[in-house]
Write a protein that holds these residues in place. Sequence first.
Motif, mmCIF file in Angstrom:
data_model
loop_
_atom_site.group_PDB
_atom_site.id
_atom_site.type_symbol
_atom_site.label_atom_id
_atom_site.label_comp_id
_atom_site.label_asym_id
_atom_site.label_seq_id
_atom_site.Cartn_x
_atom_site.Cartn_y
_atom_site.Cartn_z
ATOM 1 N N ARG A 483 0.833 -1.198 0.000
ATOM 2 C CA ARG A 483 0.000 0.000 0.000
ATOM 3 C C ARG A 483 0.871 1.251 0.000
ATOM 4 O O ARG A 483 2.029 1.231 0.369
ATOM 5 C CB ARG A 483 -0.978 0.007 1.162
ATOM 6 C CG ARG A 483 -0.376 0.098 2.548
ATOM 7 C CD ARG A 483 -1.482 0.351 3.563
ATOM 8 N NE ARG A 483 -2.336 1.456 3.095
ATOM 9 C CZ ARG A 483 -2.538 2.568 3.767
ATOM 10 N NH1 ARG A 483 -2.004 2.730 4.933
ATOM 11 N NH2 ARG A 483 -3.282 3.535 3.270
ATOM 12 N N GLN A 484 0.269 2.332 -0.466
ATOM 13 C CA GLN A 484 0.950 3.623 -0.490
ATOM 14 C C GLN A 484 0.839 4.247 0.906
ATOM 15 O O GLN A 484 -0.065 3.932 1.656
ATOM 16 C CB GLN A 484 0.280 4.533 -1.519
ATOM 17 C CG GLN A 484 0.296 3.979 -2.928
ATOM 18 C CD GLN A 484 1.487 4.458 -3.736
ATOM 19 O OE1 GLN A 484 2.183 5.376 -3.336
ATOM 20 N NE2 GLN A 484 1.729 3.827 -4.864
ATOM 21 N N PRO A 485 1.741 5.179 1.222
ATOM 22 C CA PRO A 485 1.742 5.743 2.574
ATOM 23 C C PRO A 485 0.711 6.860 2.778
ATOM 24 O O PRO A 485 0.900 7.700 3.652
ATOM 25 C CB PRO A 485 3.172 6.278 2.711
ATOM 26 C CG PRO A 485 3.563 6.652 1.333
ATOM 27 C CD PRO A 485 2.886 5.656 0.427
ATOM 28 N N TYR A 486 -0.350 6.898 1.965
ATOM 29 C CA TYR A 486 -1.311 7.995 2.097
ATOM 30 C C TYR A 486 -2.588 7.533 2.778
ATOM 31 O O TYR A 486 -2.986 6.383 2.652
ATOM 32 C CB TYR A 486 -1.638 8.578 0.710
ATOM 33 C CG TYR A 486 -0.384 8.906 -0.051
ATOM 34 C CD1 TYR A 486 0.461 9.921 0.407
ATOM 35 C CD2 TYR A 486 0.003 8.169 -1.170
ATOM 36 C CE1 TYR A 486 1.654 10.198 -0.250
ATOM 37 C CE2 TYR A 486 1.186 8.443 -1.835
ATOM 38 C CZ TYR A 486 2.009 9.452 -1.360
ATOM 39 O OH TYR A 486 3.196 9.711 -1.996
ATOM 40 N N ARG A 487 -3.222 8.453 3.473
ATOM 41 C CA ARG A 487 -4.533 8.172 4.044
ATOM 42 C C ARG A 487 -5.535 8.015 2.899
ATOM 43 O O ARG A 487 -5.382 8.641 1.844
ATOM 44 C CB ARG A 487 -4.964 9.318 4.961
ATOM 45 C CG ARG A 487 -4.058 9.502 6.163
ATOM 46 C CD ARG A 487 -4.658 10.491 7.138
ATOM 47 N NE ARG A 487 -3.660 10.904 8.128
ATOM 48 C CZ ARG A 487 -3.302 10.170 9.180
ATOM 49 N NH1 ARG A 487 -3.848 8.982 9.377
ATOM 50 N NH2 ARG A 487 -2.392 10.614 10.034
ATOM 51 N N TRP A 490 -6.905 11.031 1.167
ATOM 52 C CA TRP A 490 -6.114 11.782 0.190
ATOM 53 C C TRP A 490 -6.599 11.541 -1.234
ATOM 54 O O TRP A 490 -6.655 12.447 -2.058
ATOM 55 C CB TRP A 490 -4.616 11.451 0.323
ATOM 56 C CG TRP A 490 -3.796 11.991 -0.832
ATOM 57 C CD1 TRP A 490 -2.995 11.300 -1.678
ATOM 58 C CD2 TRP A 490 -3.731 13.361 -1.273
ATOM 59 N NE1 TRP A 490 -2.436 12.127 -2.610
ATOM 60 C CE2 TRP A 490 -2.870 13.412 -2.394
ATOM 61 C CE3 TRP A 490 -4.330 14.541 -0.837
ATOM 62 C CZ2 TRP A 490 -2.584 14.575 -3.083
ATOM 63 C CZ3 TRP A 490 -4.036 15.719 -1.526
ATOM 64 C CH2 TRP A 490 -3.170 15.730 -2.629
#
Lengths: 510, 446
Positions: A483-487, A490
């Motif tokens: 997964r990407q480190p974004y909430r 976002w």
Amino acid sequence: MAHHTDQKVLPKREDRLRTCHAYGGTSCALVQESRGGCLVRSERSFTQVCNCQMSLALTMVTTIPDAVIIMHAPPGCGGSNVSMDLYVRNGLNARGEKKAPLIWFTSNLDEADVIAGGEEKLEATIVEADLRFRPRLIFVVSTCTPGIIGDDIDAVAGRVRSRVAATVVPLHCEGFKTRISATGYDAVYHGLARYVQLAPHDAQRLAEESSGQALLDERRKSRRVNVFNVYSIGRSDEVELARLLELIGLEARFYPNFARPEAFTELTEASLNVSICATHDDYFLTFLEERYGIPYLIDTMPIGIRNTGRWLRAVAARFGLEEQAERVIAAEEAELERALSDYRPPLAGKRVYLGGGEMRVAATAMLMHELGCEVVGFRAHHYDEFGDDLYLTAAQDRPGMEVNVATTQTFELANLIERAQPDLYLGHSGSNAWVAKLGVPTLPIFSAPQTYLGYLGVFEVARRAVRLTANRAFQEQLRRHTRQPYRESWYRNDPFAYITDGADGAGGRP
Amino acid sequence: MNGFVERPRFSCTLGGALSTVTAIHGTVPIVHAAAGCGGNLFTAQLGGSGYYGSGYCGGLSAPGSNVSEHEIVFGGEERLAEQIRTTLEIMEGECYVVLTGCMTDIIGDDIRSAVQEFRGTGAPVAGVETGGFKGTSYKGYDLALSALFRQVVAETDERATNRVNLWGLVPGLDPFFRGDLLELQRLLALVGVQASTFFVPGEGVRDLVEAGKAAANIVVSQQHGIAAAEAFRERFGTPYLALELPIGPSASARFLRQVAEFLGLDGQLVERVIERETADYYRFVERVADFYCDTDLQHYVAVVGNATSALPYTRFLAEDLGWLPSLVVVTDNLPDEERSRIALSLDSLPHGGKPALVFETDASVIAGHLTRAWRPSGGERYQKRFAPAFVLGSTLEQEPAAAVGARHLSVSYPVFNRVIVNRGYAGFHGALHLVEDLLSTYFGGA
């Protein structure tokens, strides 16, 4: 006429060009707002790390054989050189040079030097580098710390001159000084202009003597052109451009990447200087025109069918070779079209997103259109007036095409890709893995062994695009399992929500 | 004063701190530095450590304040506060760590108060000054860990007697840190010890927060991670044991016995584990013995590596593989007292004669030592040669090794001629991998 190279330190691009590094919108609006001067102060209130002008300067000077790099810096600056060693070795090898390791030093500034100054250490490093390797050139790359403590690298270069055999070339590359990392190219050219012999004879003297003037005029009439290459093109790209120029009757020599130091003394023996990428060369080409009277050409990048033709026509026009150029272009386009026939059907309608250098992405967008793809949008590392014409052309009949100006900034990239769900991304190194993690195959827009420029480049990009879209299992599995480190929120936000105009308190910075 | 270095084998304090915190899954770094630091240091990590890439939130996704002239003149605290606020808004992190660079350290930004402002708003927010001029990446590892121990590890009264934390291998600097930590974790589990490594898959911020529950910290380096273990002891009273990184059956047996003694483990169980693991190791090695012996692959060897790994490699090659160490080069910039400790430790090498020991970082000087150790022959009929010879070092030793006719394997920073995923050379299994990789060079490499 005064050129910036008369000054010890070069100007940053913000002071010289109409630059922008933070924008989100459409191609036409970008050009319009940039022309209106609305974008020069734009900033972001959230940013991610990127490369600075030092990194870009290093991409140029590390390729020059028989040269040694000295980082005048704490030990970390220039650490990226370990990743360039193989690239440079292979690049040298492809140009018939002996494969040699990339040699660089760090003056290794520490806390004591921050207080007392690091000039003595730099002096010792230069002397030792000269003694060990007897290089033709020693590039001294000055970074943030010596810049802020006030070390005078030009004075050090002057002091050691009598003690070293190499020509010492100071390069001012303090990362904090500019948001436009392409200033690093100017920094290298600034050093070459001030410290490296660029003519076999004293051009000034030749110009003053009548016989000398005749000699200079003779050279100008020659059909030898200098083509200014960039780190991101490989030898095969040079071979392709040289082939095309030769077909219209011109002889091409390539500078500055991978050029031998002694070849620089012949640099001014050409009738025209031709840029491949406007982002790269204007600083130097204007200098060469002012100082040596050599005209230059900065037009589009020879990427894609239309732009390659345009670039060739523009060069040919300077020599009255228009007819030859037309014949060559017609023959080349016909041959390319035949070769593309198998690759066109699988690419038809493929949705594509792009990211990279200012000129390269816009030219590549046009290339992908030519291959029958739909370009959803593209991202440029920065923007300036050199883009105006190309960006308007690229957006012809496609008013809705997204354009984002960002020095990587993977958070905006992730948001844009997640919205667009393209079939393929063509991206600059450092960004491709983040797109792959969203399930999208990626074609690196520069990778030296690959061909990208000219007509052969069109074919090669098509061939690679078909291959990359033929099996996207790796990317789909990556998406499923990482997964990407974004909430999550976002991805629902405006991708350009953190771009500020820099004038009010939001960005906090004028 | 530190002198110049040709092709250094580390980056800076910020580089080590950044590769350390981004190796803890779920951690979001906030680089408060000039724009290029993050990009340059990531590229150094890629080509330095076998293409060890970004992971969850490293590479060009690491948030950074990218300070410029304006902040240098007027101070960067306002920009940092803005960047922390927006980072918390957009980035999903279990822990946020502010790391500073040269510029923000020189202008003296007060990161402590900036970080304080965001404490207690959710996930922990920590900060540490790691300006690159403070030293090498090894120092960055210790500074970052010490800050995490002081600011992120939770208070606890619980001490689990069978639980330890494992330190000493620096992400991005010790190229095999993941494979090595996994093997050490496996070995410790066999003797009933649950070891947290923080950097391997399956572990992350939660393990760090709970690290205070450990009965001890085990540091598999005599140099790196020691300052951090001291900081840990200062706060939690937890003792630490600094051991040599075990490579091979002999060293691994010693390692397990030392840990067992320190933790008061069941000695019989430990001996049974050692016996079985050693037997397994030789079950594999006996199969390769035919090739090894028929080809005569015993080598003179030079090892070039950092203080953590140089001696362990040398020891394995001498005491298990029966090679003949000629030269050991320790590449990190160590203070004198650390140098004498390493010299003493080399005295305990049981077989194969005592190699020359040098402390050197500079690439050409190291190449010079290699040439002196194994001077190419002058073409005489009877040559007293050190052949066959092998160099275990960084990729920078590839050419110097070839110049003296030696085989070469990249094992230490920078490693840019091979890709490293989960390979490790520590323990019993790691040593088998090392044997595979060493012997495969006979055919041109694995």
